[in-house]
Design an enzyme around this catalytic site. Sequence first.
Site, PDB file in Angstrom:
ATOM      1  N   GLU A 272       0.838  -1.192   0.000  1.00  0.00           N
ATOM      2  CA  GLU A 272       0.000   0.000   0.000  1.00  0.00           C
ATOM      3  C   GLU A 272       0.879   1.251   0.000  1.00  0.00           C
ATOM      4  O   GLU A 272       1.955   1.253   0.606  1.00  0.00           O
ATOM      5  CB  GLU A 272      -0.919   0.014   1.225  1.00  0.00           C
ATOM      6  CG  GLU A 272      -1.886  -1.166   1.263  1.00  0.00           C
ATOM      7  CD  GLU A 272      -2.806  -1.135   2.477  1.00  0.00           C
ATOM      8  OE1 GLU A 272      -2.649  -0.210   3.314  1.00  0.00           O
ATOM      9  OE2 GLU A 272      -3.672  -2.029   2.594  1.00  0.00           O
ATOM     10  N   HIS A 295      -7.964   1.330   2.008  1.00  0.00           N
ATOM     11  CA  HIS A 295      -7.775   0.937   3.414  1.00  0.00           C
ATOM     12  C   HIS A 295      -8.490   1.924   4.350  1.00  0.00           C
ATOM     13  O   HIS A 295      -7.887   2.502   5.252  1.00  0.00           O
ATOM     14  CB  HIS A 295      -6.286   0.869   3.765  1.00  0.00           C
ATOM     15  CG  HIS A 295      -6.007  -0.012   4.948  1.00  0.00           C
ATOM     16  ND1 HIS A 295      -4.818  -0.683   5.121  1.00  0.00           N
ATOM     17  CD2 HIS A 295      -6.764  -0.344   6.043  1.00  0.00           C
ATOM     18  CE1 HIS A 295      -4.836  -1.373   6.241  1.00  0.00           C
ATOM     19  NE2 HIS A 295      -6.018  -1.183   6.811  1.00  0.00           N
TER      20      HIS A 295
END
Length: 411
Positions: A272, A295
């Site tokens: 990420e 997220h």
Amino acid sequence: IRIPVNMSTNGAAPRKVLLLENIDSASKDKLEQAGYSVELLKHAPSKEELLTLVEDVVAIGLRSKTLLDEDVLKAAKKLEVIGCFCIGTNQVDLNAAQKLGIPVFNSPFSNSRSVAELIIGNLVFLSRKLGDQNKNMHQGIWTKSAAGCHEIRGKTLGIVGYGHIGSQLSILAESMGLRVQFYDIALVMPLGNSKKVDTLDQLLATSNFVSLHVPLTPQTENMITAREFALMRKGTFFLNASRGTVVDLDALAESLKSGHIAGAYVDVYPEEPSSNSEPFSSPLQGCPNTILSPHIGGSTVEAQVAIADEVSSKFLTFFNEGRTEGAVNFPEVNLPYGGPDTHRILSIHQNKPGFMRSINEVLAQFNIEGQELRTKGAIGLLLVDVIGEISQEMKDGISALSLEIKTKFLY
């Protein structure tokens, strides 16, 4: 409880706390009101930056992107406590922290409702192909159709991991008319009309929706691969808001493109971006009926304020009283306050025979009002309330014990 001597109220410079990744300012406010100097950063620092930032801090708060490995922890010479302002703690080397005498706390409850609500919304979105329909409308394409669109009422939701989030999701899903079944390796009580199944394979083969809510462990890493997707019914919807590395995203992409999996919602990824300015790439981009989010499962104002309050409160409880309820890598002790005539000693030591004999020899001159000892793995944690003034000689005696890791004299 009396204010500990390590607070700024005794005229000394305030002790420093480092909060990272844009943790809600409620935590900064709470800690500053208690006398601490708080630095709040919006980003997840690199290892090189961390090595400089942590030199003189007594506490570090982080979310999911900052990595605290053994090198960083050893560089933080004054570090006493770590707080993960989220559920997961895999971003911290828990074993290294334990050996260095640093408890790690998290927030296992505060964002459960936010994640569960997000999953409920996406069950509806996927079953109505809302992601693709929204994209088409923005492109000026009108595709009104009922083909492949269904109500979620009467369908079966399979929850993998029936912890704080999974059980909350279970309750909400039943109120929407879903049948709920779950799989968990722990012995947990089913809520409402939900039912536990014996194996993961059984759940995958008999669910219309599969939603993952598991921690990252050696057992859960890559737990959903091409094999598991093949076990699912054709037309199953798949959701993951747990940990990015528990799913083979290439296998999921292939299952989506082939039509075997009818749609997916994914909120977490193996890799990420560390900040909002970095690009994002995933094999799921462009897949049909696939909703992706960055997220944000626990990213609601309500959840972040609650998390900030919860973890900062755990910091202060540890600083002031030495209590460690909820620590994920440490023995949990909860010695009640012994009264105004007592002085509290916190001893973090190696979990080896002979320690209690050694420290009791030092404490023999005192009347012990209360004490609590717990051990976990390689360390032990002892809280002792003694009656009488603590001399410097006695402090030096405890600190000099061969098995002692850290000693604090709290009040």
